[in-house]
Design a protein around this motif. Structure first.
Motif, PDB file in Angstrom:
ATOM      1  N   LYS A   1     -44.891  64.786  23.568  1.00 44.27           N
ATOM      2  CA  LYS A   1     -44.898  65.376  24.896  1.00 44.27           C
ATOM      3  C   LYS A   1     -43.485  65.505  25.443  1.00 44.27           C
ATOM      4  O   LYS A   1     -42.649  64.630  25.241  1.00 44.27           O
ATOM      5  CB  LYS A   1     -45.697  64.467  25.842  1.00 44.27           C
ATOM      6  CG  LYS A   1     -46.967  65.077  26.317  1.00 44.27           C
ATOM      7  CD  LYS A   1     -47.840  64.081  27.020  1.00 44.27           C
ATOM      8  CE  LYS A   1     -47.137  63.310  28.117  1.00 44.27           C
ATOM      9  NZ  LYS A   1     -48.083  62.378  28.761  1.00 44.27           N
ATOM     10  N   PHE A   2     -43.252  66.583  26.129  1.00 46.86           N
ATOM     11  CA  PHE A   2     -41.981  66.765  26.803  1.00 46.86           C
ATOM     12  C   PHE A   2     -42.084  66.223  28.205  1.00 46.86           C
ATOM     13  O   PHE A   2     -43.142  66.269  28.807  1.00 46.86           O
ATOM     14  CB  PHE A   2     -41.721  68.253  26.946  1.00 46.86           C
ATOM     15  CG  PHE A   2     -40.757  68.772  25.969  1.00 46.86           C
ATOM     16  CD1 PHE A   2     -39.433  68.848  26.291  1.00 46.86           C
ATOM     17  CD2 PHE A   2     -41.176  69.176  24.735  1.00 46.86           C
ATOM     18  CE1 PHE A   2     -38.538  69.354  25.389  1.00 46.86           C
ATOM     19  CE2 PHE A   2     -40.290  69.682  23.830  1.00 46.86           C
ATOM     20  CZ  PHE A   2     -38.964  69.776  24.156  1.00 46.86           C
ATOM     21  N   TRP A   3     -40.991  65.761  28.787  1.00 43.63           N
ATOM     22  CA  TRP A   3     -40.958  65.712  30.238  1.00 43.63           C
ATOM     23  C   TRP A   3     -40.864  67.172  30.615  1.00 43.63           C
ATOM     24  O   TRP A   3     -40.192  67.966  29.954  1.00 43.63           O
ATOM     25  CB  TRP A   3     -39.775  64.906  30.748  1.00 43.63           C
ATOM     26  CG  TRP A   3     -38.503  65.282  30.082  1.00 43.63           C
ATOM     27  CD1 TRP A   3     -37.981  64.711  28.962  1.00 43.63           C
ATOM     28  CD2 TRP A   3     -37.617  66.357  30.438  1.00 43.63           C
ATOM     29  NE1 TRP A   3     -36.842  65.354  28.603  1.00 43.63           N
ATOM     30  CE2 TRP A   3     -36.585  66.366  29.493  1.00 43.63           C
ATOM     31  CE3 TRP A   3     -37.587  67.291  31.467  1.00 43.63           C
ATOM     32  CZ2 TRP A   3     -35.543  67.268  29.535  1.00 43.63           C
ATOM     33  CZ3 TRP A   3     -36.550  68.203  31.500  1.00 43.63           C
ATOM     34  CH2 TRP A   3     -35.553  68.186  30.550  1.00 43.63           C
TER      35      TRP A   3
ATOM     36  N   VAL B   1     -39.342  76.329  23.831  1.00 41.08           N
ATOM     37  CA  VAL B   1     -40.688  75.807  24.077  1.00 41.08           C
ATOM     38  C   VAL B   1     -41.682  76.957  24.232  1.00 41.08           C
ATOM     39  O   VAL B   1     -42.743  76.978  23.610  1.00 41.08           O
ATOM     40  CB  VAL B   1     -40.708  74.901  25.331  1.00 41.08           C
ATOM     41  CG1 VAL B   1     -42.132  74.453  25.653  1.00 41.08           C
ATOM     42  CG2 VAL B   1     -39.811  73.700  25.134  1.00 41.08           C
TER      43      VAL B   1
ATOM     44  N   TYR C   1     -48.311  72.660  31.326  1.00 41.83           N
ATOM     45  CA  TYR C   1     -49.209  72.433  30.184  1.00 41.83           C
ATOM     46  C   TYR C   1     -48.510  72.724  28.853  1.00 41.83           C
ATOM     47  O   TYR C   1     -48.727  72.028  27.864  1.00 41.83           O
ATOM     48  CB  TYR C   1     -50.462  73.296  30.309  1.00 41.83           C
ATOM     49  CG  TYR C   1     -51.544  72.873  29.346  1.00 41.83           C
ATOM     50  CD1 TYR C   1     -52.471  71.906  29.711  1.00 41.83           C
ATOM     51  CD2 TYR C   1     -51.625  73.408  28.062  1.00 41.83           C
ATOM     52  CE1 TYR C   1     -53.448  71.481  28.831  1.00 41.83           C
ATOM     53  CE2 TYR C   1     -52.599  72.994  27.177  1.00 41.83           C
ATOM     54  CZ  TYR C   1     -53.508  72.034  27.557  1.00 41.83           C
ATOM     55  OH  TYR C   1     -54.462  71.610  26.679  1.00 41.83           O
ATOM     56  N   LEU C   2     -47.665  73.733  28.850  1.00 40.09           N
ATOM     57  CA  LEU C   2     -46.949  74.074  27.614  1.00 40.09           C
ATOM     58  C   LEU C   2     -46.046  72.927  27.159  1.00 40.09           C
ATOM     59  O   LEU C   2     -45.755  72.778  25.976  1.00 40.09           O
ATOM     60  CB  LEU C   2     -46.108  75.340  27.813  1.00 40.09           C
ATOM     61  CG  LEU C   2     -46.857  76.608  28.215  1.00 40.09           C
ATOM     62  CD1 LEU C   2     -45.896  77.778  28.306  1.00 40.09           C
ATOM     63  CD2 LEU C   2     -47.975  76.921  27.227  1.00 40.09           C
ATOM     64  N   TYR C   3     -45.616  72.113  28.112  1.00 42.27           N
ATOM     65  CA  TYR C   3     -44.724  70.998  27.774  1.00 42.27           C
ATOM     66  C   TYR C   3     -45.488  69.704  27.484  1.00 42.27           C
ATOM     67  O   TYR C   3     -45.017  68.868  26.726  1.00 42.27           O
ATOM     68  CB  TYR C   3     -43.735  70.750  28.918  1.00 42.27           C
ATOM     69  CG  TYR C   3     -42.618  71.756  28.949  1.00 42.27           C
ATOM     70  CD1 TYR C   3     -42.824  73.044  29.418  1.00 42.27           C
ATOM     71  CD2 TYR C   3     -41.349  71.430  28.477  1.00 42.27           C
ATOM     72  CE1 TYR C   3     -41.808  73.984  29.430  1.00 42.27           C
ATOM     73  CE2 TYR C   3     -40.320  72.367  28.483  1.00 42.27           C
ATOM     74  CZ  TYR C   3     -40.558  73.630  28.955  1.00 42.27           C
ATOM     75  OH  TYR C   3     -39.552  74.558  28.954  1.00 42.27           O
ATOM     76  N   THR C   4     -46.635  69.522  28.139  1.00 45.64           N
ATOM     77  CA  THR C   4     -47.265  68.199  28.098  1.00 45.64           C
ATOM     78  C   THR C   4     -48.697  68.200  27.569  1.00 45.64           C
ATOM     79  O   THR C   4     -49.243  67.137  27.304  1.00 45.64           O
ATOM     80  CB  THR C   4     -47.324  67.607  29.520  1.00 45.64           C
ATOM     81  OG1 THR C   4     -48.144  68.489  30.332  1.00 45.64           O
ATOM     82  CG2 THR C   4     -45.943  67.513  30.143  1.00 45.64           C
ATOM     83  N   ALA C   5     -49.311  69.385  27.433  1.00 50.43           N
ATOM     84  CA  ALA C   5     -50.743  69.468  27.091  1.00 50.43           C
ATOM     85  C   ALA C   5     -51.595  68.701  28.096  1.00 50.43           C
ATOM     86  O   ALA C   5     -52.637  68.160  27.749  1.00 50.43           O
ATOM     87  CB  ALA C   5     -51.011  68.987  25.663  1.00 50.43           C
ATOM     88  N   GLU C   6     -51.139  68.642  29.330  1.00 54.68           N
ATOM     89  CA  GLU C   6     -51.888  67.937  30.369  1.00 54.68           C
ATOM     90  C   GLU C   6     -52.002  68.805  31.615  1.00 54.68           C
ATOM     91  O   GLU C   6     -51.047  69.481  31.996  1.00 54.68           O
ATOM     92  CB  GLU C   6     -51.166  66.650  30.768  1.00 54.68           C
ATOM     93  CG  GLU C   6     -51.507  65.497  29.888  1.00 54.68           C
ATOM     94  CD  GLU C   6     -50.658  64.278  30.219  1.00 54.68           C
ATOM     95  OE1 GLU C   6     -49.908  64.293  31.212  1.00 54.68           O
ATOM     96  OE2 GLU C   6     -50.742  63.312  29.451  1.00 54.68           O
TER      97      GLU C   6
END
Lengths: 244, 244
Positions: free
Chosen positions: A48-50, A88, A128-133
């Motif tokens: 996961k990215f910040w 990203v 979402y693209l960075y964290t899937a959340e």
């Protein structure tokens, strides 16, 4: 009467489940699966990215090389840009990839305009693209599904579809059916269709039904076709069970 | 005699495991865990980057904004730089974060020199930061553990430790013990120490032992201390089991 190893209760012989060996094996399998889940969770946390979207936790230096702008916000003064990284965007969406790798206008200017979307939805999308959340409600799930469809982010689309299917009820069934059709969300369309054809007697009195007949009668035809094929199937099943 | 629902075999009443209800519950749990695993795997696949390190699959336009250079390769002509993204390095390693955010030399020049490392190890290291994947042998695991320790990439360090513990045997135990000590790899140190103290009678004849006494006698003292405390524990256990 025997004691169950698992729940410690007495049970009748007729209610026997497994032998001891299978019980122990199942226990081991469960442990292994749980270990695998822990490992995968750690992997997700690592990958996961910040997110570079503005928040209290965000970093001052994000090395962002592109911004996304929600065009819908234009009326309310200058739109707030959402910073991101080309690397990203390109890795998550084939549409962004084509846009950025081919040195189109967006790549040169460093600004990607996203139409028909609010700032909040765009921010959630980029996040979402960075964290899937993402924290969904029904409204946000619809907006994000549309974005995910447009930019071909299948993982997000699946997630929104699953959420919207879980929120399906009689009141929103016709709306969901139409929405699913518009945005190629087959899970939603199918689930809504099942719900509608299970309640055909109540359908024609609904306002949304009348509107749909007016606006897109082909979709109404599909409902009737599904209903008909269901009836034929049920009749065939009854028939064969009578024969046996 | 009863039939086991799971393996379909007959079993004696004494070998009974669970009742039917618990069997079914366990089955459901297993299904749920498997679903969770599938979801997590999809998340990992989504969050993974295509790596910018040179390969057949790599993209021409990677929007890379920094390169890493293995200083060890300097003797063999100009070192091959490994392209990367500041945003990725910063998000995976607090050491890279400090380096790049504080506009130190590396940030300004866009080149990060990595000392005492081969090109292959550096490439595998960078690749791991993008994908959380690496193909390990013992040699590579040692190199990557050192890099992971230096740049505080805990997830990779854990992974290498686990791999090296799984490869532990009597032949590499003293080497592993020393290596674990040098690089704060407690799992390796502990596992090697257990193996060594289980075979104390064979220890002193080993070449590595003689070398270690010469080079770092404090580590040898720790072995003896661990051995002693193990003996005391075993004696105490025997003592208490005799009394009861």
């Amino acid at each position: 009467m025997k004691y169950c190893i698992s729940c410690q209760d007495l049970y009748d012989e007729d209610d026997a489940g497994t032998c001891k060996e299978c019980y122990e094996e199942a226990n081991e399998t469960e442990e292994e699966l749980k270990r695998e889940i822990d490992e995968l969770k750690a992997k997700v946390a690592f990958l996961k990215f910040w997110s570079p979207t503005p928040s209290a936790r965000s970093h001052p230096a994000s090395f962002s090389d592109v911004v996304l702008v929600a065009s819908e916000d234009a009326s309310a003064g200058a739109p707030v840009p959402v910073p991101a990284h080309k690397a990203v965007l390109v890795s998550r969406s084939p549409v962004f990839r084509a846009m950025l790798e081919n040195e189109m206008e967006e790549s040169l200017s460093g600004t990607i305009k996203i139409g028909d979307v609010s700032y909040d939805a765009l921010r959630a999308f980029v996040n979402y693209l960075y964290t899937a959340e993402v924290c969904l409600d029904e409204d946000m799930a619809c907006h994000l599904l549309i974005l995910a469809e447009k930019y071909q982010v299948q993982h997000l689309k699946d997630y929104c579809e699953k959420f919207l299917v879980s929120k399906l009820n009689w009141d929103n069934s016709v709306m969901s059916y139409t929405f699913g059709h518009q945005h190629n969300a087959k899970h939603i369309t199918d689930a809504a269709l099942t719900l509608i054809t299970d309640n055909m007697d109540k359908l024609t009195t609904r306002e949304e039904y009348v509107e749909l007949v007016e606006k897109d009668p082909r979709l109404v035809v599909e409902i009737y076709e599904a209903y008909l094929s269901k009836q034929v199937n049920t009749a065939a099943q009854k028939d064969s069970s009578l024969k046996t």
